[in-house]
Design an enzyme around this catalytic site. Structure first.
Site, PDB file in Angstrom:
ATOM      1  N   ARG A  18      -6.844   4.787  -6.298  1.00 26.26           N
ATOM      2  CA  ARG A  18      -5.774   5.779  -6.524  1.00 26.26           C
ATOM      3  C   ARG A  18      -5.296   5.727  -7.977  1.00 26.26           C
ATOM      4  O   ARG A  18      -4.364   6.453  -8.355  1.00 26.26           O
ATOM      5  CB  ARG A  18      -4.577   5.505  -5.602  1.00 26.26           C
ATOM      6  CG  ARG A  18      -4.581   6.345  -4.355  1.00 26.26           C
ATOM      7  CD  ARG A  18      -5.549   5.819  -3.341  1.00 26.26           C
ATOM      8  NE  ARG A  18      -5.738   6.736  -2.237  1.00 26.26           N
ATOM      9  CZ  ARG A  18      -6.466   6.445  -1.168  1.00 26.26           C
ATOM     10  NH1 ARG A  18      -7.079   5.287  -1.068  1.00 26.26           N
ATOM     11  NH2 ARG A  18      -6.612   7.325  -0.207  1.00 26.26           N
ATOM     12  N   LYS A  68     -12.786  -8.442 -11.279  1.00 23.39           N
ATOM     13  CA  LYS A  68     -11.546  -8.974 -11.869  1.00 23.39           C
ATOM     14  C   LYS A  68     -11.707 -10.382 -12.453  1.00 23.39           C
ATOM     15  O   LYS A  68     -11.009 -10.730 -13.397  1.00 23.39           O
ATOM     16  CB  LYS A  68     -10.428  -8.999 -10.818  1.00 23.39           C
ATOM     17  CG  LYS A  68      -9.876  -7.626 -10.464  1.00 23.39           C
ATOM     18  CD  LYS A  68      -8.711  -7.792  -9.495  1.00 23.39           C
ATOM     19  CE  LYS A  68      -8.107  -6.481  -9.085  1.00 23.39           C
ATOM     20  NZ  LYS A  68      -6.907  -6.658  -8.252  1.00 23.39           N
ATOM     21  N   ASN A  88      -6.833  -7.401 -14.471  1.00 23.38           N
ATOM     22  CA  ASN A  88      -7.047  -6.027 -13.980  1.00 23.38           C
ATOM     23  C   ASN A  88      -6.781  -4.973 -15.044  1.00 23.38           C
ATOM     24  O   ASN A  88      -6.921  -3.784 -14.772  1.00 23.38           O
ATOM     25  CB  ASN A  88      -6.206  -5.751 -12.725  1.00 23.38           C
ATOM     26  CG  ASN A  88      -4.722  -5.713 -13.023  1.00 23.38           C
ATOM     27  OD1 ASN A  88      -4.291  -6.061 -14.115  1.00 23.38           O
ATOM     28  ND2 ASN A  88      -3.935  -5.297 -12.056  1.00 23.38           N
ATOM     29  N   ASP A 103      -0.859  -7.226 -11.619  1.00 21.79           N
ATOM     30  CA  ASP A 103      -0.404  -7.402 -10.230  1.00 21.79           C
ATOM     31  C   ASP A 103       0.844  -8.293 -10.198  1.00 21.79           C
ATOM     32  O   ASP A 103       1.700  -8.154  -9.311  1.00 21.79           O
ATOM     33  CB  ASP A 103      -1.498  -8.044  -9.364  1.00 21.79           C
ATOM     34  CG  ASP A 103      -2.566  -7.042  -8.958  1.00 21.79           C
ATOM     35  OD1 ASP A 103      -2.299  -5.821  -9.035  1.00 21.79           O
ATOM     36  OD2 ASP A 103      -3.667  -7.470  -8.579  1.00 21.79           O
ATOM     37  N   TYR A 220      -1.606  -1.154   1.187  1.00 16.90           N
ATOM     38  CA  TYR A 220      -1.015   0.182   1.013  1.00 16.90           C
ATOM     39  C   TYR A 220      -1.754   1.265   1.778  1.00 16.90           C
ATOM     40  O   TYR A 220      -1.317   2.427   1.766  1.00 16.90           O
ATOM     41  CB  TYR A 220      -0.918   0.534  -0.479  1.00 16.90           C
ATOM     42  CG  TYR A 220      -2.234   0.524  -1.211  1.00 16.90           C
ATOM     43  CD1 TYR A 220      -2.637  -0.606  -1.920  1.00 16.90           C
ATOM     44  CD2 TYR A 220      -3.078   1.615  -1.189  1.00 16.90           C
ATOM     45  CE1 TYR A 220      -3.840  -0.637  -2.586  1.00 16.90           C
ATOM     46  CE2 TYR A 220      -4.292   1.594  -1.857  1.00 16.90           C
ATOM     47  CZ  TYR A 220      -4.665   0.465  -2.547  1.00 16.90           C
ATOM     48  OH  TYR A 220      -5.873   0.441  -3.200  1.00 16.90           O
ATOM     49  N   GLY A 241       3.286  -1.680  -0.014  1.00 14.71           N
ATOM     50  CA  GLY A 241       2.211  -1.835  -0.993  1.00 14.71           C
ATOM     51  C   GLY A 241       2.101  -0.657  -1.945  1.00 14.71           C
ATOM     52  O   GLY A 241       1.613  -0.813  -3.070  1.00 14.71           O
TER      53      GLY A 241
HETATM   54  P1  NAP Z   1      -9.537 -10.790  -1.536  1.00 10.72           P
HETATM   55  O1  NAP Z   1      -9.590 -11.580  -2.806  1.00 10.72           O
HETATM   56  O2  NAP Z   1     -10.797 -10.252  -0.954  1.00 10.72           O
HETATM   57  O3  NAP Z   1      -8.795 -11.703  -0.441  1.00 10.72           O
HETATM   58  C1  NAP Z   1      -8.622 -11.242   0.867  1.00 10.72           C
HETATM   59  C2  NAP Z   1      -7.744 -12.217   1.641  1.00 10.72           C
HETATM   60  O4  NAP Z   1      -7.412 -11.616   2.895  1.00 10.72           O
HETATM   61  C3  NAP Z   1      -8.426 -13.535   1.935  1.00 10.72           C
HETATM   62  O5  NAP Z   1      -7.462 -14.564   1.882  1.00 10.72           O
HETATM   63  C4  NAP Z   1      -8.930 -13.330   3.362  1.00 10.72           C
HETATM   64  O6  NAP Z   1      -9.028 -14.522   4.104  1.00 10.72           O
HETATM   65  C5  NAP Z   1      -7.816 -12.498   3.947  1.00 10.72           C
HETATM   66  N1  NAP Z   1      -8.249 -11.673   5.090  1.00 10.72           N
HETATM   67  C6  NAP Z   1      -9.184 -10.684   5.070  1.00 10.72           C
HETATM   68  N2  NAP Z   1      -9.280 -10.130   6.309  1.00 10.72           N
HETATM   69  C7  NAP Z   1      -8.426 -10.803   7.105  1.00 10.72           C
HETATM   70  C8  NAP Z   1      -8.086 -10.709   8.492  1.00 10.72           C
HETATM   71  N3  NAP Z   1      -8.684  -9.815   9.284  1.00 10.72           N
HETATM   72  N4  NAP Z   1      -7.138 -11.543   8.979  1.00 10.72           N
HETATM   73  C9  NAP Z   1      -6.538 -12.449   8.172  1.00 10.72           C
HETATM   74  N5  NAP Z   1      -6.823 -12.599   6.855  1.00 10.72           N
HETATM   75  C10 NAP Z   1      -7.754 -11.776   6.333  1.00 10.72           C
HETATM   76  O7  NAP Z   1      -8.590  -9.508  -1.702  1.00 10.72           O
HETATM   77  P2  NAP Z   1      -7.333  -9.361  -2.657  1.00 10.72           P
HETATM   78  O8  NAP Z   1      -7.750  -8.734  -3.935  1.00 10.72           O
HETATM   79  O9  NAP Z   1      -6.621 -10.651  -2.690  1.00 10.72           O
HETATM   80  O10 NAP Z   1      -6.478  -8.232  -1.874  1.00 10.72           O
HETATM   81  C11 NAP Z   1      -5.782  -8.547  -0.687  1.00 10.72           C
HETATM   82  C12 NAP Z   1      -4.988  -7.322  -0.225  1.00 10.72           C
HETATM   83  O11 NAP Z   1      -3.981  -7.007  -1.191  1.00 10.72           O
HETATM   84  C13 NAP Z   1      -5.835  -6.041  -0.088  1.00 10.72           C
HETATM   85  O12 NAP Z   1      -5.355  -5.317   1.048  1.00 10.72           O
HETATM   86  C14 NAP Z   1      -5.517  -5.269  -1.343  1.00 10.72           C
HETATM   87  O13 NAP Z   1      -5.675  -3.860  -1.182  1.00 10.72           O
HETATM   88  C15 NAP Z   1      -4.050  -5.635  -1.520  1.00 10.72           C
HETATM   89  N6  NAP Z   1      -3.603  -5.468  -2.901  1.00 10.72           N
HETATM   90  C16 NAP Z   1      -2.624  -4.539  -3.109  1.00 10.72           C
HETATM   91  C17 NAP Z   1      -2.147  -4.353  -4.383  1.00 10.72           C
HETATM   92  C18 NAP Z   1      -1.065  -3.340  -4.595  1.00 10.72           C
HETATM   93  O14 NAP Z   1      -0.833  -2.965  -5.754  1.00 10.72           O
HETATM   94  N7  NAP Z   1      -0.391  -2.896  -3.547  1.00 10.72           N
HETATM   95  C19 NAP Z   1      -2.650  -5.095  -5.467  1.00 10.72           C
HETATM   96  C20 NAP Z   1      -3.647  -6.046  -5.212  1.00 10.72           C
HETATM   97  C21 NAP Z   1      -4.122  -6.215  -3.913  1.00 10.72           C
HETATM   98  P3  NAP Z   1     -10.365 -15.429   4.105  1.00 10.72           P
HETATM   99  O15 NAP Z   1     -10.191 -16.386   2.962  1.00 10.72           O
HETATM  100  O16 NAP Z   1     -10.342 -16.062   5.418  1.00 10.72           O
HETATM  101  O17 NAP Z   1     -11.538 -14.488   3.914  1.00 10.72           O
END
Ligand code: NAP
Length: 278
Positions: A18, A68, A88, A103, A220, A241
């Site tokens: 987005r 990243k 980022n 972030d 989000y 989010g």
């Molecule tokens: P990431 O590095 O891929 O990490 C994902 C995390 O989520 C890992 O700790 C993973 O656990 C856990 N996870 C995945 N599926 C799960 C489930 N079904 N149940 C429980 N835990 C689960 O991703 P990330 O970059 O940190 O992003 C995480 C989230 O934050 C995403 O939804 C992303 O869109 C959001 N985000 C939002 C913003 C914003 O501006 N709003 C900014 C950054 C990120 P494991 O270690 O067990 O795999």
């Protein structure tokens, strides 16, 4: 000679981003001659793409999954990007390609705007997830002097690694300790992907939650997650989010296009409409 400035977001895949919607809204609102696009860049093409940014007329870029971490070595990271282990946002200072992690400020500014005073008492905080977003959140919370940060993650080993990276204020805890932790926590952050469209549901029961608990949701898409609905049902304060998504975009725009943009309700409506239509 044109004065138009260019930036873009790169990822692999990139269709979901987005960022163009947000950045182009600001370009139009402030009447700035610039463009912001999205580019799909495969991992084996990353170094060439980043190495030729200036030659291709880019003032800088946003970077999303899976690049990243890899861009740290291709740029000069600031203290924040180094601490988080991911960047980022990239921009030029003179001939130097710099990088940071917005972030961190996106998370903090969203909470500051939505729940003023939220960081006055951060004795116990619970962070769900141990990926890149969780690292940015933990770094941000340490900056706000959180005393105890409990990281709870589906895979315990990743939570242990995160805790070891950030020192003694951070501990790893098991998912089955959540009810006990939430009874005394003042902030719960969902920095996991659970609750996202096409991912598993987030399994959190707020029954035991401290009545003054604040919730920060990072997911989000959907905007209104099950966690936010549960928070609302209990009268708990919460930020979503979408708010963080808008706030984390500010730093890039300011660096590339020379003006600090505002996060407005009009922008929120635009992003929400786009999410609802997807
Ligand atoms: P990431 O590095 O891929 O990490 C994902 C995390 O989520 C890992 O700790 C993973 O656990 C856990 N996870 C995945 N599926 C799960 C489930 N079904 N149940 C429980 N835990 C689960 O991703 P990330 O970059 O940190 O992003 C995480 C989230 O934050 C995403 O939804 C992303 O869109 C959001 N985000 C939002 C913003 C914003 O501006 N709003 C900014 C950054 C990120 P494991 O270690 O067990 O795999």
């Amino acid at each position: 000679m044109t004065t138009s400035r260019k930036a873009c977001v790169i990822g692999w895949p990139i269709g979901h981003s987005r960022s163009p919607l947000i950045q182009n809204y600001w370009l139009k609102k402030y009447g700035i001659d610039g463009e912001y696009t999205k580019r799909e860049v495969a991992p084996d093409a990353l170094a060439d793409f980043v190495g030729s940014l200036r030659a291709n007329g880019f003032a800088g870029i946003n970077v999303t999954i899976p690049h990243k971490q890899a861009v740290l070595k291709l740029s000069k990271p600031d203290e924040r990007a180094e601490a988080v282990g991911a960047a980022n946002t990239l921009w030029y200072e003179g001939d130097t390609l710099c990088s940071t992690n917005t972030d961190v400020e996106g998370f903090l500014n969203n909470l500051d705007a939505g729940v003023p005073g939220w960081s006055r008492n951060l004795e116990n905080v619970v962070v769900l997830g141990a990926g890149g977003a969780a690292r940015a959140v933990v770094h941000a919370l340490i900056g706000r002097k959180a005393a105890h940060i409990h990281v709870v993650n589906r895979t315990r080993k990743s939570a242990d690694d995160l805790a070891a990276r950030f020192g003694k204020a951070v501990t790893a805890d098991n998912w089955d300790a959540l009810s006990t932790l939430l009874a005394r926590a003042s902030l719960l952050v969902n920095a996991s992907s659970a609750g996202m469209k096409k991912q598993g549901a987030l399994d959190v029961d707020l029954n035991s939650a401290n009545p003054s608990l604040t919730i920060a949701e990072l997911v989000y898409d959907p905007r209104d997650t099950a966690l936010l609905k549960a928070a609302r049902a209990r009268g708990l304060r919460a930020v979503d989010g979408v708010g963080m998504l808008m706030h984390q975009a500010v730093g890039g725009f300011e660096r590339w296009f020379g003006r600090r943009p505002e996060v407005t309700s009009e922008l929120r409506a635009l992003v929400e409409a786009d999410l609802a239509a997807a």
